[in-house]
Design a protein around this motif. Structure first.
Motif, short mmCIF file in Angstrom:
data_model
loop_
_atom_site.label_atom_id
_atom_site.label_comp_id
_atom_site.label_asym_id
_atom_site.label_seq_id
_atom_site.Cartn_x
_atom_site.Cartn_y
_atom_site.Cartn_z
N GLY B 34 0.96 -1.05 -0.16
CA GLY B 34 0.07 0.05 -0.11
C GLY B 34 0.81 1.14 0.02
N GLY B 35 2.01 1.12 -0.49
CA GLY B 35 2.81 2.28 -0.39
C GLY B 35 3.69 2.76 0.68
N SER B 36 3.70 1.87 1.68
CA SER B 36 4.37 1.97 3.03
C SER B 36 5.22 0.87 3.52
N ALA B 43 4.58 -6.19 15.13
CA ALA B 43 4.50 -4.70 15.38
C ALA B 43 3.19 -4.11 15.54
N ASP B 44 3.11 -2.88 16.30
CA ASP B 44 1.92 -2.29 16.42
C ASP B 44 1.22 -1.51 15.00
N ALA B 45 0.19 -1.63 14.67
CA ALA B 45 -0.49 -1.14 13.54
C ALA B 45 0.14 0.26 13.41
N ALA B 46 0.66 0.79 12.23
CA ALA B 46 0.87 2.13 12.24
C ALA B 46 -0.12 3.01 11.76
N GLY B 47 -1.09 2.52 10.97
CA GLY B 47 -2.23 3.42 10.57
C GLY B 47 -1.43 4.20 9.23
N GLY B 48 -2.55 4.93 8.64
CA GLY B 48 -2.26 5.88 7.43
C GLY B 48 -3.00 5.55 6.35
N GLU B 49 -2.70 6.19 5.26
CA GLU B 49 -3.43 5.88 4.10
C GLU B 49 -2.70 5.12 2.95
N ILE B 50 -3.51 4.26 2.23
CA ILE B 50 -3.11 3.68 1.10
C ILE B 50 -2.72 4.45 0.00
N ASP B 51 -1.48 4.26 -0.49
CA ASP B 51 -1.16 5.22 -1.61
C ASP B 51 -1.97 4.65 -2.77
N ALA B 52 -2.48 5.58 -3.50
CA ALA B 52 -3.58 5.13 -4.59
C ALA B 52 -2.64 4.46 -5.77
N ASP B 53 -1.21 4.44 -5.87
CA ASP B 53 -0.60 3.90 -7.03
C ASP B 53 -0.31 2.36 -6.41
N HIS B 54 -0.79 2.15 -5.25
CA HIS B 54 -0.56 0.69 -4.45
C HIS B 54 -1.87 0.08 -3.90
#
Lengths: 500, 102
Positions: B34-36, B43-54
């Motif tokens: 997802g780009g990250s 590990a603990d979930a980091a959160g954040g947005e999925i990159d539209a290219d991925h």
């Protein structure tokens, strides 16, 4: 890596799909998963080191297998035909242990040191119960032991083959596509739990999403009846089972189930006439020969359906012979043929089969790894590879007859005898010989009504092989001794023919 | 850095995807979903947005490989992000048709 991961994936992606059934007892993937979690909690509370099972097939087998994996215990399926001292000796090697067994056995074994007994019924109640399943906290260490499997001990004290999670998971990932089965597919599981094929069948069934129909006690009529009733599409049998299924069909008491798309066989050498008759009776079924060993997490080479048809229909004798081969190695498995000094031999030459790959364990408990340099496992099976890479397996190296310094492979002589129309079965073994040290003896089972003579069969061998291969002693028997998983008890033949 | 061991598991920082390493080349690998960057599975979930290219998603039970074919990941939990090595998307490995042997 843990075999539990395979069940977790299946329970996620196919939660409501039928996983396993035995009679009227049915379990979905989700039920099997939560049931394994409850079994794991229970196993953990017992403070044991192994989770053993002494029982026929039932849903308690996958529940115990996965419950053990979840709880971090090796699963030890024991041969339920063992009794008395033999059984006691194996139990002493695995205690402290929990043992899942039927009610009769459970009462007989009560009071043993270090043994916690659970009857099959109790185990199924625990798994169906209302207790919270364990947290999904199984170890992912690939080196943990998944299964301890005692070899059949046809040649001595049983050895405990160590199959680690990495071996079993590698075998499944290398040979089965996740969720490849149709929802209507069903596999008939008749290999017993204490056989590596029984363990492999469970893991393959789960990962492919194929409903498993268990047959606790094999007989040909029940097998055919269940295959019809459950519209079975896939099955695995050992050669003796297949021979009995064909006999049953030939009596006219049953017809071949049309639903059966795929029939795999292995676990012992398949006589050519048996597979030819099978292909005749199941014209629409795809046959696969699977060759493998306990120490290699089951199958390492397969002869597939297309190769069966091509070989059976070929006018070329060399290609037709491939019907008796084990086919080609699975992807990720390498096979070499080596001589007594461990050096690879030329294509076509006989030697010992060596195998290498992620699924190959080659380790026995208490004896360490038998792998040699480069991770190769000497199988103790003799064989050869042909020009096209087809593997021919020719029996255990230990069975070789040493006649005047010349090594004779019983398999080679048996193959020739099997091609004689009046030979139903045969076993070639060494017999004492004053002049040569060892000579060639053979026990022959003639086809029904045949009175073919020893002289005729000796002449037949001489016509096809060098004269040193001609049996000097021929006996006619009603049947050969096999164990229940189809392994020829060669030692018994040898003893009966006067060998040590 | 030595080659990742087969059996090592990762999870996506930005979607539900989890993968297990089947094979990996030597060296430092810039694996992402997802780009990250992929995280250790514990590990603990980091959160954040999925990159539209991925955002092509992952499918459970499928294997994903790089072009060289020396990196192979098995998807053990599906998600909405897609896998990449050094920013280049991994591709679905075609299933090989093997006869059922058990």
């Amino acid at each position: 890596m843990n075999t539990m991961m395979l069940l977790e994936m299946a329970a996620q992606a196919m939660s409501e799909r039928a996983a396993v059934q035995c009679g009227d007892d049915r379990w979905t993937m989700a039920e099997l998963f939560s049931g394994a979690g409850r079994v794991a909690s229970h196993f953990r509370s017992l403070g044991v080191e192994n989770a053993a099972l002494l029982d026929v097939s039932s849903p308690a087998v996958p529940l115990s297998l996965f419950g053990a994996g979840w709880a971090g215990l090796p699963f030890v399926p024991l041969n339920y035909r063992l009794t008395g001292d033999e059984l006691d000796a194996l139990i002493a090697r695995i205690t402290p242990a929990v043992l899942v067994t039927d009610s009769d056995r459970a009462s007989q074994l009560e009071g043993r040191d270090g043994l916690t007994l659970i009857s099959r019924k109790e185990l199924l109640e625990i798994a169906r119960g209302s207790a919270e399943p364990a947290e999904p906290d199984w170890e992912m260490d690939p080196e943990e032991i998944a299964i301890l499997l005692f070899t059949s001990g046809t040649t001595g004290v049983p050895k405990a083959a160590v199959l680690r999670h990495k071996h079993m998971v590698s075998y499944i990932l290398g040979s089965v596509e996740f969720m490849a089965a149709e929802e209507s597919d069903a596999a008939l599981v008749s290999a017993p739990p204490y056989h590596v094929a029984g363990m492999a069948a469970l893991l393959s069934g789960i990962y492919s999403g194929r409903r498993m129909v268990q047959l606790p006690n094999f007989d040909a009529a029940s097998w055919l009846g269940l295959a019809h009733k459950e519209a079975v599409t896939n099955a695995f049998v050992v050669p003796t089972m297949l021979a009995r299924i064909i006999d049953e069909l030939e009596t006219g008491a049953a017809i071949a189930p049309a639903s059966l798309r795929s029939l795999a066989y292995g676990g012992g050498k398949m006589p050519l006439p048996v597979i030819e008759r099978a292909m005749h009776h199941f014209p629409e079924t795809a046959f696969t020969n699977a060759y493998g060993l306990t120490e290699t997490s089951s199958t390492i080479a397969v002869l597939g359906p297309d190769e069966h048809r091509e070989a059976a229909g070929s006018p070329d004798a060399e290609i037709r012979k491939r019907l008796g081969s084990a086919g080609k190695p699975l992807p990720g498995v390498e096979v070499e043929i080596r001589d007594e000094a461990g050096k690879p031999v030329a294509i076509g030459d006989r030697g010992e089969i060596y195998v290498r790959g992620e699924q190959v364990s080659g380790e026995y408990k208490g004896r360490g790894s038998l792998l040699v340099e480069g991770g190769w496992f000497p199988t103790n099976d003799g064989g050869r590879l042909d020009e096209e890479g087809y593997l021919f397996v020719e029996g255990r190296i230990d069975d070789v007859i040493v006649r005047g310094g010349e090594n004779l492979s019983p398999g080679e002589i048996e193959d020739v005898l099997h091609e004689h129309a009046e030979v139903a079965d045969c076993a070639v073994v060494p017999i004492p010989d004053e002049q040569w040290g060892e000579g060639v003896g053979v026990a022959i089972v003639r086809t029904r009504g045949s009175e073919v003579s020893a002289e005729t069969l000796q002449a037949w061998v001489k016509q096809h092989l060098r004269s040193s291969r001609v049996p000097q002693h021929v006996e006619f028997w009603d049947e050969l001794p096999y164990n229940e998983t189809g392994k020829l008890l060669r030692r018994k033949v040898k003893e009966a023919l006067g060998g040590a | 850095m030595a080659a990742l061991k087969a059996g090592t598991r990762f999870k996506s920082a930005v979607c539900a995807t989890q993968v297990m390493v089947i094979a990996a080349p030597e060296g430092d690998l810039e694996l992402s979903c997802g780009g990250s960057p992929l995280l250790d599975v514990t590990a603990d979930a980091a959160g954040g947005e999925i990159d539209a290219d991925h955002k092509n998603g992952t499918q459970i039970g499928k294997r994903y490989v790089n072009e060289a074919g020396d990196l192979e990941l098995l998807c053990t939990k599906p998600g909405e992000g897609s896998l990449a090595l050094g920013g280049t998307p991994l591709v679905l490995k075609e299933a090989k048709a093997l006869p059922s042997s058990d």
